[in-house]
Design an enzyme around this catalytic site. Structure first.
Site, PDB file in Angstrom:
ATOM      1  N   GLU A   9      -5.734 -19.642 -28.819  1.00  0.00           N
ATOM      2  CA  GLU A   9      -6.921 -19.075 -29.448  1.00  0.00           C
ATOM      3  C   GLU A   9      -7.111 -17.545 -28.770  1.00  0.00           C
ATOM      4  OE1 GLU A   9     -11.135 -20.182 -31.638  1.00  0.00           O
ATOM      5  OE2 GLU A   9     -10.445 -21.245 -29.847  1.00  0.00           O
ATOM      6  N   GLY A  29     -13.510 -23.373 -21.161  1.00  0.00           N
ATOM      7  CA  GLY A  29     -13.876 -24.706 -20.630  1.00  0.00           C
ATOM      8  C   GLY A  29     -12.971 -25.644 -21.144  1.00  0.00           C
ATOM      9  N   ALA A  30     -12.645 -25.427 -22.472  1.00  0.00           N
ATOM     10  CA  ALA A  30     -11.563 -26.482 -23.082  1.00  0.00           C
ATOM     11  C   ALA A  30     -11.068 -25.625 -24.383  1.00  0.00           C
ATOM     12  CB  ALA A  30     -12.305 -27.613 -23.416  1.00  0.00           C
ATOM     13  N   MET A  31     -10.011 -26.285 -25.125  1.00  0.00           N
ATOM     14  CA  MET A  31      -9.538 -25.981 -26.400  1.00  0.00           C
ATOM     15  C   MET A  31      -8.930 -26.972 -27.045  1.00  0.00           C
ATOM     16  SD  MET A  31      -8.474 -23.472 -27.976  1.00  0.00           S
ATOM     17  CE  MET A  31      -7.602 -23.578 -29.656  1.00  0.00           C
ATOM     18  N   GLU A  50     -15.138 -30.512 -28.561  1.00  0.00           N
ATOM     19  CA  GLU A  50     -13.792 -30.407 -28.756  1.00  0.00           C
ATOM     20  C   GLU A  50     -13.335 -31.149 -29.879  1.00  0.00           C
ATOM     21  OE1 GLU A  50     -12.575 -27.663 -28.015  1.00  0.00           O
ATOM     22  OE2 GLU A  50     -13.951 -27.198 -26.513  1.00  0.00           O
ATOM     23  N   HIS A  77     -14.273 -30.372 -33.364  1.00  0.00           N
ATOM     24  CA  HIS A  77     -13.294 -29.266 -33.633  1.00  0.00           C
ATOM     25  C   HIS A  77     -12.251 -29.877 -34.547  1.00  0.00           C
ATOM     26  CE1 HIS A  77     -14.660 -25.238 -32.557  1.00  0.00           C
ATOM     27  NE2 HIS A  77     -14.744 -25.758 -31.300  1.00  0.00           N
TER      28      HIS A  77
END
Length: 830
Positions: free
Chosen positions: A122, A254-256, A291, A294
């Site tokens: 991303e 931070g995160a995906m 997350e 998401h």
């Protein structure tokens, strides 16, 4: 491009973790809805060897050309083709060190330096790993096989289908086909991963590097809870057979939310007993929840264009807090939401240099320091506002309908509004378009005329504006009656002005009751604000409303519509304040005033803060109590440093005693470690610096390392400040270099020289990850540029003429510098 869609990617990847190269080939099944004689794909930093197309059961060579500027490869077909056909592309690439695309991350195990290879796609970096249609609307299924060393583990979105040992100490790992999804959600990695399993209908696993698995239980348990919440609330089962939570050493974000394989910074997944603070625990839970949300918002239903990215991030932000509140209601997480999300968004959106939540154009949106506070923070705050407007059940049912209607497909903003309108029977589209499609927010001026309140709206900016913008503003007002009762009245402002009947028995009134609306409020009559101040003292206003009153007033100080003395005098109503939200906000506002102001005004701000926070710490204690509220623990860690910086000798002595204990190997409670180390650096010498450096070398905890790096930015001695700056550039990993620099920008002893240091090292700083370089710019310019405004503006005018990087952040940071400069000048007058 003509109507052409990917159907499936069949990808073969062979990574080499010794020379950091990889070879690959991809078969792309394409559906052409009309005749095409060429196909254009996205590509970046890949060398393509050949392209072929399958015709009549065999492959035919295709000519191709690469346009590096457009990041495209154009493949010429032998003739026109309609319907389904397959392209085969062979290529090689680099496992880079830029934390984007297919990159390498370093770690130490058994005293040896080792690497993993991991993807981060991303927004538009899948093209660095394989040629593709790199746009969210171009959904397809993915089949993957990897050739890796036999002792390593590969992870992807779906479970392993089979493994096959081959020659040369290698194995082939094949994965099950993914659901139909966008390229930015595709994921693969390879390394020495270990797993902690939570079996169930969906297998939830934590994946860590060697020696870290014992720290994964806390995050894994909350991951399962978050998954269960989402399945129940959204009414749709999680569609994959497994969900991995993967800790990665080097990570820019931070995160995906990769579907089925979520990646995290180590400190945002792993919990270290005795090191991870309550604030750290809360952040772990909030990020995990974000997350996992998401997996529905973004993965199952994807924005049809990047301009609708807010449909991903705003919902993940809002529900990230909502899920934590479900399982830890005692944490008062919605107060944290107002502090970290709504408050931050109001400050960001008060600039001329801002953007709408739904970004026009949207072709290649980048999440950065300019866009994130709008897409994430403001977007989440607007969802809180619309939920209050249509009601909890309508909000929930509207989301279920939206997700069920568009699952495995793409959607735009209007699809959401239509769903809300269908269930609530309220006019949602007009209101939300006014908030989503235009930048900024209103200042609601309020004045009492007898038994009526007269409301008017105008766009709020800290610098003057001539805007004629209007919003549909849902306004709720809390009325305090003479007999002690309270009532609530509401209206929808549909134009510039509105009036509300309140009767003649009202002692005081508070506009934006519960702070559900995304706007600032200005009370025209000082006496009305004073009456509210008295209600603050008596704690008859809720903690949320006590926060909103003083924070709106400080925003008016930054705007120049109130004086800093007005704010400091109003703070006297908070002498006995005990609520987290008001106190932590006041601490931030007073510290901003202290950094920006000079002379007597600066000293008055410091004295106000010193007296207030000494009194707070006297009541809550400097040492954490195991039975205290969660927010008290977070508040203490924040205001210990504030009290010392404002001049409290008693709190300084306490903190230095604790720091001395730490340097001699004694344990300090994890909920004050960060502030103790910062005070230790502020009053420390070369011995303290050496201790920090040694701790960084020995620490196995990313949470602890970040705390130490933040402390490195707090030295008072100029030689140690310079030594810290050198240490950052030479020894700190790229993922964390920005941390001590941002810390220095808020250090009164460091920031006077930080501008010159930035200029001298700009070429090195530009090598940071773009997001991290923007954080450095956003920290340095607004305060470190004070007193040098013309020089800073001239420097960046030339800089932006020569370079394309960080332009949006530079512009907004220059505007912040102008706001601070005006504040300083106004403070000198008062």
């Amino acid at each position: 491009m003509k109507q052409i869609k990917p159907v499936n990617y069949n990808i073969h990847i062979e990574p080499n973790l010794e020379n950091f190269k990889f070879s690959g080939n991809v078969d792309i099944l394409i559906n052409a809805l009309e005749p095409v004689d060429s196909v254009s794909l996205n590509i970046l930093d890949l060398a393509v060897w050949n392209c072929k197309v399958r015709i009549d059961g065999g492959f035919v060579d295709c000519s191709f050309s690469v346009n590096p500027v457009k990041e495209e490869i154009k493949i010429s077909l032998p003739g026109e083709i309609t319907g389904r056909f397959t392209l085969k592309i062979d290529y090689v690439g680099e496992i880079n060190d830029r934390m984007a695309g297919f990159y390498r991350s370093r770690y130490t195990s058994g005293g040896k330096e080792k690497f993993i290879a991991v993807t981060q796609f991303e927004e538009s970096d899948a093209r660095r790993a394989f040629p593709c249609f790199d746009h969210p609307v171009k959904k397809a299924t993915f089949d993957l096989e990897m050739v890796i060393d036999k002792e390593l583990t590969a992870i992807s979105n779906c479970p392993v289908k089979k493994e096959l040992r081959i020659d040369n100490g290698k194995k082939i790992v094949k994965f099950l086909q993914t659901p139909r999804m966008s390229t930015y959600l595709f994921f693969f990695c390879v390394g020495e991963f270990n797993f902690l399993d939570d079996a169930g209908e969906v297998l939830v696993r934590a994946a860590t590097l060697p020696g870290m698995l014992k720290y994964a239980g806390f995050g894994l348990e909350f991951g399962r809870k978050s998954l269960e919440f989402c399945e129940e609330y959204y009414g749709i089962k999680y569609p994959l057979p497994k969900l991995d939570l993967i800790s990665i050493p080097d990570f820019a974000f931070g995160a995906m939310e990769n579907w089925g394989a979520i990646t995290f910074r180590e400190n945002l997944l792993l919990h270290y007993p005795g090191i991870t603070s309550k604030a750290g625990e809360e952040r772990i839970c909030e990020v995990i929840a974000h997350e996992i949300v998401h997996q529905w918002f973004g993965n199952l239903v994807t924005p049809s264009d990047w301009k609708y990215l807010w449909l991903n991030e705003s919902f993940a932000t809002y529900f990230g807090f909502g899920i934590v509140d479900k399982y830890y209601p005692e944490w008062d997480i919605w107060e944290q939401f107002l502090y970290t999300q709504t408050g931050a968004a109001l400050n960001r959106d008060a600039l001329h240099e801002t953007i709408p939540i739904e970004i026009p154009g949207g072709e290649h949106i980048v999440i950065n320091s300019s866009t994130a506070p709008i897409i994430y923070n403001k977007g989440g705050s607007i969802l809180r506002q619309v939920k209050a407007y249509i009601g909890d059940e309508n909000f929930k049912q509207g989301l279920k309908n939206y997700l069920q209607k568009h699952e495995y497909d793409c959607a735009s903003s209007r699809h959401l509004w239509e769903s809300f309108e269908e269930v609530s029977k309220k006019s949602v589209t007009g209101m939300m378009k006014s908030w989503i499609e235009q930048k900024g927010f209103p200042l609601v001026d309020v004045n009492r005329e007898g038994d009526r309140l007269i409301l008017s709206q105008k766009r709020f900016t800290c610098l003057p504006n001539e805007s004629n913008q209007e919003w549909l503003v849902p306004v709720t007002i809390r009325l305090f009656l003479n007999d002690g009762r309270t009532e609530s009245v509401s209206t929808l402002m549909e134009g510039k002005d509105a009036s509300v009947d309140i009767g003649n028995d009202v002692l005081a009134y508070k506009v934006n009751d519960g702070q559900t609306g995304f706007y600032r409020v200005s009370y025209k009559e000082c006496k009305d604000l004073q009456k509210l101040g008295e209600l603050v003292s008596d704690k008859r206003l809720s903690p949320v409303d006590r926060w909103g009153l003083q924070d709106d007033l400080y925003a008016l100080v930054k705007k120049g519509a109130a004086s800093i003395d007005n704010y400091l005098d109003f703070i006297s109503f908070y002498k006995t304040e005990d609520a987290f939200l008001s106190l932590i906000s006041i601490a931030d506002n007073l510290w901003h005033a202290y950094l920006v102001m000079d002379g007597a005004t600066r000293e008055k701000a410091a004295l106000t803060g010193k007296l207030l926070f000494e009194n707070v710490l006297l009541h809550i204690g400097c040492v954490p109590d195991p039975n205290e509220k969660h927010t008290i623990s977070i508040l203490r860690e924040h205001i210990i440093l504030s009290a010392v910086e404002f001049g409290s000798e008693d709190i300084r002595d306490f903190a230095l005693d604790k720091f001395e204990s730490m340097m001699h190997g004694k344990t300090v409670h994890q909920d004050i470690i960060k502030s103790i180390m910062q005070v230790g650096a502020l009053n420390g010498d070369r011995t303290a610096f050496d201790w920090f450096e040694n701790m960084l070398d020995l620490s196995e905890s990313e949470h602890e390392r970040i705390n130490i790096l933040a402390a490195l930015g707090h030295f008072k001695d100029m030689k140690l400040i310079e030594k810290s700056q050198q240490y950052v550039l030479e020894k700190v990993p790229y993922r964390n270099k920005f941390v001590p620099i941002v810390s220095m920008s808020a250090n009164p002893y460091a920031f006077p020289t930080l501008w010159d240091w930035y200029k001298s090292h700009v070429n090195e700083l530009e090598q940071f990850h773009p997001l991290h370089y923007e954080r450095v710019i956003g920290a340095v310019i607004p305060v470190c540029g004070l007193g040098k405004e013309d020089e800073v503006r001239d420097f960046f005018q030339d800089y932006m003429g020569r370079k394309e990087i960080a332009k949006d952040v530079i512009k907004l940071s220059l505007e912040k510098m102008e706001i601070n400069s005006r504040m300083r000048k106004a403070g000198r007058i008062t």
